[in-house]
Write a protein that holds these residues in place. Structure first.
Motif, mmCIF file in Angstrom:
data_model
loop_
_atom_site.group_PDB
_atom_site.id
_atom_site.type_symbol
_atom_site.label_atom_id
_atom_site.label_comp_id
_atom_site.label_asym_id
_atom_site.label_seq_id
_atom_site.Cartn_x
_atom_site.Cartn_y
_atom_site.Cartn_z
ATOM 1 N N TYR A 269 4.820 2.689 0.420
ATOM 2 C CA TYR A 269 5.433 3.431 -0.130
ATOM 3 C C TYR A 269 4.249 5.000 0.146
ATOM 4 C CZ TYR A 269 7.186 -0.650 -2.739
ATOM 5 O OH TYR A 269 8.099 -2.128 -3.041
ATOM 6 N N VAL A 270 5.721 6.115 -0.655
ATOM 7 C CA VAL A 270 4.752 7.203 -0.893
ATOM 8 C C VAL A 270 5.300 7.733 -2.002
ATOM 9 C CG1 VAL A 270 4.425 9.728 0.386
ATOM 10 C CG2 VAL A 270 4.714 7.524 2.108
ATOM 11 N N ARG A 271 4.129 8.752 -2.589
ATOM 12 C CA ARG A 271 4.415 9.436 -3.982
ATOM 13 C C ARG A 271 4.810 10.899 -3.787
ATOM 14 N NH1 ARG A 271 0.498 9.271 -8.493
ATOM 15 N NH2 ARG A 271 -0.209 11.241 -7.613
ATOM 16 N N ILE A 272 5.632 11.787 -3.887
ATOM 17 C CA ILE A 272 5.991 12.731 -3.916
ATOM 18 C C ILE A 272 6.279 13.650 -5.007
ATOM 19 C CG2 ILE A 272 6.039 12.434 -1.188
ATOM 20 C CD1 ILE A 272 9.335 13.365 -1.183
ATOM 21 N N LEU B 240 0.585 -1.833 -0.067
ATOM 22 C CA LEU B 240 0.141 0.320 -0.083
ATOM 23 C C LEU B 240 1.021 0.956 -0.023
ATOM 24 C CD1 LEU B 240 -2.580 -1.173 2.656
ATOM 25 C CD2 LEU B 240 -2.737 -1.483 0.084
ATOM 26 N N GLY B 241 0.330 2.343 -0.236
ATOM 27 C CA GLY B 241 1.059 3.279 -0.742
ATOM 28 C C GLY B 241 0.214 4.490 -0.994
ATOM 29 N N VAL B 242 0.429 5.497 -0.652
ATOM 30 C CA VAL B 242 -0.266 7.357 -1.089
ATOM 31 C C VAL B 242 0.527 8.285 -1.359
ATOM 32 C CG1 VAL B 242 0.838 8.204 1.253
ATOM 33 C CG2 VAL B 242 -1.553 8.756 0.814
ATOM 34 N N VAL C 243 10.569 6.234 -1.458
ATOM 35 C CA VAL C 243 9.572 6.999 -1.889
ATOM 36 C C VAL C 243 10.082 7.017 -3.496
ATOM 37 C CG1 VAL C 243 9.532 9.373 -2.717
ATOM 38 C CG2 VAL C 243 10.681 8.833 -0.191
ATOM 39 N N ILE C 244 8.452 6.835 -4.426
ATOM 40 C CA ILE C 244 8.357 7.601 -5.484
ATOM 41 C C ILE C 244 8.487 8.733 -5.710
ATOM 42 C CG2 ILE C 244 7.194 6.739 -7.905
ATOM 43 C CD1 ILE C 244 5.737 4.304 -6.227
#
Length: 212
Positions: free
Chosen positions: A31-34, A3-5, A68-69
């Motif tokens: 995961y975290v996309r920023i 899961l990511g956000v 991080v993505i």
């Protein structure tokens, strides 16, 4: 399942970042996309680069074990960039400009836009390519969303003509391939193609693949 956000640290006070990262881990996010909409925060004015906030955000996320993505901010070029290169703005079928104020207000065929994107993504890659938090990259964002694939701007017309020259080499070959002798539709030059005619769209996504 992992899961990511999507997370936008530039939208929040720094005093929240540690808490946000901790709560992300507590609920099982990995995961975290920023970064995908952050051009004006990274570069508020031409050549004025502000990396410190992104450095800190990446470090905090990494400290909490989040992967991080990192997104390139090419879907939202800053206002100063549009002001400097107004020809990068896309146009609809009636020739109306897709003005600044949302996202994807450019045509992919604009060489000025591409040059600026190449500069920005190179800077980001040089700075964060080896950062331990970054496990992957997202290049651009939601390609073609909001009916932004087609454009009728001058940059699209120029790119289409260039594509024709590269594909056919001479106007005689184009005329033969298209059967333009029918109805006496032979063209004298590549500049004849779609000259002032907005009856057909110019799909800039095709040009971007060819010209990058």
């Amino acid at each position: 399942m992992k899961l990511g956000v999507c997370y936008y640290p530039e939208h929040w006070p720094k005093s929240r970042w540690q808490q946000d990262a901790q709560e992300m881990r507590e609920i099982g996010l990995e995961y975290v996309r920023i970064g995908e909409f952050s051009w004006s925060t990274i570069e508020p004015e031409t050549g004025e680069l502000h990396w410190e906030w992104l450095d800190e955000a990446l470090d905090i996320l990494h400290e909490h074990g989040l992967k991080v993505i990192l997104g390139t901010p090419t879907a939202t070029p800053a206002k100063w960039l549009v002001d400097r290169h107004p020809s990068m703005l896309a146009k609809d079928e009636q020739g109306r400009i897709r003005h600044f104020g949302s996202r994807r207000h450019y045509t992919f065929a604009s060489l000025d836009y591409r040059d600026e994107c190449r500069r920005m993504v190179t800077l980001m890659a040089e700075r964060y390519g080896q950062h331990p938090a970054v496990v992957s990259w997202q290049t651009d964002n939601e390609y073609g969303c909001h009916d932004t694939v087609l454009s009728y701007a001058e940059a699209d017309l120029m790119a289409f003509r260039l594509w024709l020259k590269e594909k056919y080499g001479t106007i005689d070959r184009l005329n033969a391939a298209w059967g333009n002798v029918f109805w006496s539709m032979d063209h004298r030059s590549f500049e004849d193609e779609f000259n002032g005619d907005r009856s057909q769209p110019l799909p800039s996504f095709g040009f971007s693949a060819l010209l990058f």
